[in-house]
Design a protein around this motif. Structure first.
Motif, short mmCIF file in Angstrom:
data_model
loop_
_atom_site.label_atom_id
_atom_site.label_comp_id
_atom_site.label_asym_id
_atom_site.label_seq_id
_atom_site.Cartn_x
_atom_site.Cartn_y
_atom_site.Cartn_z
N TYR A 1 -38.55 30.70 41.09
CA TYR A 1 -37.61 29.89 41.86
C TYR A 1 -36.23 30.54 41.86
O TYR A 1 -35.57 30.62 42.89
N CYS B 1 -37.28 25.26 46.60
CA CYS B 1 -36.72 25.87 45.39
C CYS B 1 -35.50 25.09 44.89
O CYS B 1 -35.34 24.87 43.69
N ASP C 1 -39.34 30.13 55.66
CA ASP C 1 -38.41 30.53 54.60
C ASP C 1 -37.43 29.42 54.29
O ASP C 1 -37.06 29.20 53.14
N GLN D 1 -36.28 33.49 44.16
CA GLN D 1 -36.30 33.07 45.55
C GLN D 1 -34.92 32.61 46.01
O GLN D 1 -34.49 32.90 47.11
N GLN E 1 -37.96 26.18 54.56
CA GLN E 1 -38.67 25.16 53.78
C GLN E 1 -38.88 25.62 52.33
O GLN E 1 -38.74 24.82 51.41
N LYS E 2 -39.19 26.90 52.14
CA LYS E 2 -39.36 27.44 50.79
C LYS E 2 -38.05 27.34 50.01
O LYS E 2 -38.04 26.99 48.84
N LEU F 1 -45.36 27.43 54.89
CA LEU F 1 -43.96 27.03 54.93
C LEU F 1 -43.09 28.13 55.52
O LEU F 1 -43.35 29.32 55.32
N LYS G 1 -42.71 32.73 58.74
CA LYS G 1 -43.76 32.21 57.87
C LYS G 1 -44.51 33.35 57.17
O LYS G 1 -45.15 33.12 56.16
#
Length: 105
Positions: free
Chosen positions: A29, A16, A9, A32, A11-12, A7, A43
């Motif tokens: 989470y 979250c 950043d 993040q 998408q991460k 993923l 990535k």
């Protein structure tokens, strides 16, 4: 066997936010979400080998960027001088155009 996906950043971050809104939170989470996303399409994240060198070189660039044109060759030369000053073991770093590009990013 399913193909593995990495993923970005962005998408991460979206994952979250989704997890937090759907009551599936963990301390990871929250951590993040508190991080600033510098490159949303990244990535992979590589650790800095010598953080003192990065900070010193950034300081040099910030001081002199408005006074003179800082060429790639000049920045690599300054990095080599800083390595000597910081007493970094010889052979730990290899200063190439790829190294400089990653530093700039």
């Amino acid at each position: 066997m399913p193909k593995r996906t990495t993923l970005t950043d962005n998408q991460k971050f979206e994952f979250c936010v989704y997890a937090c809104n759907n009551k599936r939170t963990h301390s990871e989470y929250d951590q993040q979400l508190s991080n600033e996303i510098i490159n949303p399409e990244a990535k992979q994240h590589r650790t800095v080998t010598v953080p003192e060198l990065e900070l010193a070189l950034k300081e040099f660039i910030l001081i002199y960027q408005h006074c003179t044109i800082l060429s790639d060759a000049m920045m690599i030369k300054k990095a080599k001088l800083l390595v000597d000053e910081l007493e970094v073991p010889e052979g730990k770093l290899h200063f190439s155009s790829e190294w400089l590009q990653k530093f700039k990013e």
